[in-house]
Structure formats: C-alpha cells, structure tokens
Design a protein around this motif. Structure first.
Motif, PDB file in Angstrom:
ATOM      1  N   ARG A   1       0.836  -1.177   0.193  1.00  0.00           N
ATOM      2  CA  ARG A   1      -0.152   0.079  -0.072  1.00  0.00           C
ATOM      3  C   ARG A   1       0.962   1.177  -0.020  1.00  0.00           C
ATOM      4  NH1 ARG A   1      -3.960   1.987   5.017  1.00  0.00           N
ATOM      5  NH2 ARG A   1      -1.917   2.550   5.548  1.00  0.00           N
ATOM      6  N   VAL A   2       1.863   1.279   0.862  1.00  0.00           N
ATOM      7  CA  VAL A   2       2.775   2.448   0.853  1.00  0.00           C
ATOM      8  C   VAL A   2       3.474   2.689  -0.442  1.00  0.00           C
ATOM      9  CG1 VAL A   2       5.077   3.102   1.722  1.00  0.00           C
ATOM     10  CG2 VAL A   2       3.211   2.129   3.228  1.00  0.00           C
ATOM     11  N   LEU A   3       3.859   1.608  -1.330  1.00  0.00           N
ATOM     12  CA  LEU A   3       4.643   1.739  -2.429  1.00  0.00           C
ATOM     13  C   LEU A   3       3.730   1.851  -3.725  1.00  0.00           C
ATOM     14  CD1 LEU A   3       6.840  -1.571  -2.184  1.00  0.00           C
ATOM     15  CD2 LEU A   3       7.513   0.964  -2.178  1.00  0.00           C
ATOM     16  N   LEU A   4       2.495   1.839  -3.423  1.00  0.00           N
ATOM     17  CA  LEU A   4       1.496   1.581  -4.767  1.00  0.00           C
ATOM     18  C   LEU A   4       0.423   2.414  -4.848  1.00  0.00           C
ATOM     19  CD1 LEU A   4       1.657  -2.203  -5.540  1.00  0.00           C
ATOM     20  CD2 LEU A   4       2.918  -0.375  -6.663  1.00  0.00           C
ATOM     21  N   ASN A   5      -0.190   2.447  -3.452  1.00  0.00           N
ATOM     22  CA  ASN A   5      -1.613   2.977  -3.387  1.00  0.00           C
ATOM     23  C   ASN A   5      -1.710   4.504  -3.283  1.00  0.00           C
ATOM     24  OD1 ASN A   5      -4.526   2.233  -3.764  1.00  0.00           O
ATOM     25  ND2 ASN A   5      -4.744   2.454  -1.652  1.00  0.00           N
ATOM     26  N   HIS A   6      -2.678   5.133  -4.062  1.00  0.00           N
ATOM     27  CA  HIS A   6      -2.938   6.600  -3.801  1.00  0.00           C
ATOM     28  C   HIS A   6      -4.401   6.649  -2.859  1.00  0.00           C
ATOM     29  CE1 HIS A   6      -0.283   8.704  -6.345  1.00  0.00           C
ATOM     30  NE2 HIS A   6      -0.627   7.996  -7.528  1.00  0.00           N
ATOM     31  N   HIS A   7      -4.476   7.399  -2.042  1.00  0.00           N
ATOM     32  CA  HIS A   7      -5.699   7.323  -1.198  1.00  0.00           C
ATOM     33  C   HIS A   7      -5.809   8.974  -0.661  1.00  0.00           C
ATOM     34  CE1 HIS A   7      -8.965   6.182   1.272  1.00  0.00           C
ATOM     35  NE2 HIS A   7      -8.572   6.802   2.366  1.00  0.00           N
TER      36      HIS A   7
END
Length: 216
Positions: free
Chosen positions: A49-55
C-alpha cells in the motif's frame, strides 16, 4: 489537543532512502512468509500500500519517485470470461500426503501466464473471481488487508466479498483425501498478496531498482 505545524516537502534524497528501506522491509516480510509465517502477509500488504496506492491526499511512494510508469510483470493474466468456475491465477494449490495448501505462484517457479501490463491495468484489472461472480483486483486485495484486516487497522466489519474469500472459501476449492473432502489450508488472500509482492519486486528489479540499491 496537539497543534500541527506547517508541512515541509521531503527532499528527493529522503524519498529515495525511504524507498530503499521500504523495499528492505518488503523483502524481509516475503522471506518470513516463505519460511512459514503466513500472518506476515498482512505486513506485505501494508508495504505494498505504501509503495503503490493513492488514497485521498496521500500519494504512493513509487509515484512520488516517478517509478509507477512503465510495464509491470503480470503473472496472472486476464480472467477467462468463458470460465464459469471460480478463478484466481495468482494462486496454486500444493497437495501432499498431509493435505493441500494455498501458495503463491512464485513458490513453484516460473508462472506460465507471465506477461507485462501498464500500471493502471495491472493494478485494477480483476485477478480473482469467487463463487458468486464477484471480482477482485490487486488493488482490492491489498487495500482490504492493509486498511481493515490487520495491516494498519483491524476493523469491526469487513467487506462482504473479502470476508467470503478470506474466511468462507468463496473460491470453492476443496481437496479429497481417502474419499474425505477437506478444506484447503492457508489463507488465499495472503498467498495472493505474496504473489503481488513478487511481481512488484521483479518489476522494479527489471528497471534496475532492488532492496539495498541506491535509487537515482
């Protein structure tokens, strides 16, 4: 109430250091998963999640460093629309005299479906279909684990399709031993997230980025 000061932009060097450390954490978690510590798959999801995800206002670390562009290794391929059964091409089942267990594809070596996709397709295209015809993408699997099922939070409620996948065998796969039908051991969602981590690490390695490297 604590007061928050002004926010200051991080330097590129600071982000590069963060990436090296995040990749080291991801590799360590994968090694522990491979050694039999299945529950650490939740930490794998959190690193992904840290590496890949926008939120919201949060931007993924790889996007901040311009590393989400390009082609990503895809070991699952597209779900076959003509297949009426359940599907999950990130997984394998290993059967022994003791029973059967869900494992990530990387535990058997080279995947027969390996190809390449642009990030947005790789991240959001379905890689799993359950027994009610519900689909999940890599983003869905990572987000459910990291956001609500023990990665960063433990929520009192879980998404219905994710609950069915992780606790109720919505893939419907079973193992017959001596005429007795047995449940397949292991958590399929955690095996999926381990395989996603394999794809991420191999995709970055193909661009010259790996744990411990200096990121330019």
């Amino acid at each position: 109430m604590a007061k928050h000061g002004n926010r200051v932009a991080r330097s590129k060097e600071d982000l590069q250091l963060e990436l090296r450390e995040q990749l080291e954490l991801l590799v360590y978690a994968c090694e522990r998963y491979d050694a039999g510590k299945e529950a650490i798959g939740r930490h794998i999801a959190l690193s992904l999640r840290v590496l890949l995800n926008h939120h919201g206002r949060s931007r993924s670390l790889l996007e901040q460093l311009g590393l989400r562009a390009g082609r990503w290794i895809d070991t699952a391929g597209a779900i076959n629309p003509r297949n009426l059964a359940t599907d999950s091409n990130l997984l394998m089942i290993r059967a022994t005299n003791e029973g059967a267990r869900y494992l990530p594809l990387c535990h058997m070596g080279e995947s027969p479906n390996t190809g390449f996709e642009e990030f947005s397709v790789w991240w959001t295209r379905p890689v799993l279909k359950d027994n009610k015809g519900r689909f999940m993408s890599r983003m869905d699997i990572v987000s459910h684990i990291a956001n609500s099922d023990g990665g960063a939070h433990v929520d009192p409620e879980l998404d219905e399709a994710y609950m069915a996948l992780s606790r109720q065998n919505s893939l419907g796969w079973e193992f017959s031993k001596d005429g007795i039908i047995e449940a397949i051991a292991g958590r399929p969602e955690l095996a999926c997230v381990r395989q996603i981590a394999h794809e991420v690490l191999e995709s970055l390695k193909a661009t010259g980025v790996s744990a411990g490297d200096r990121i330019e």
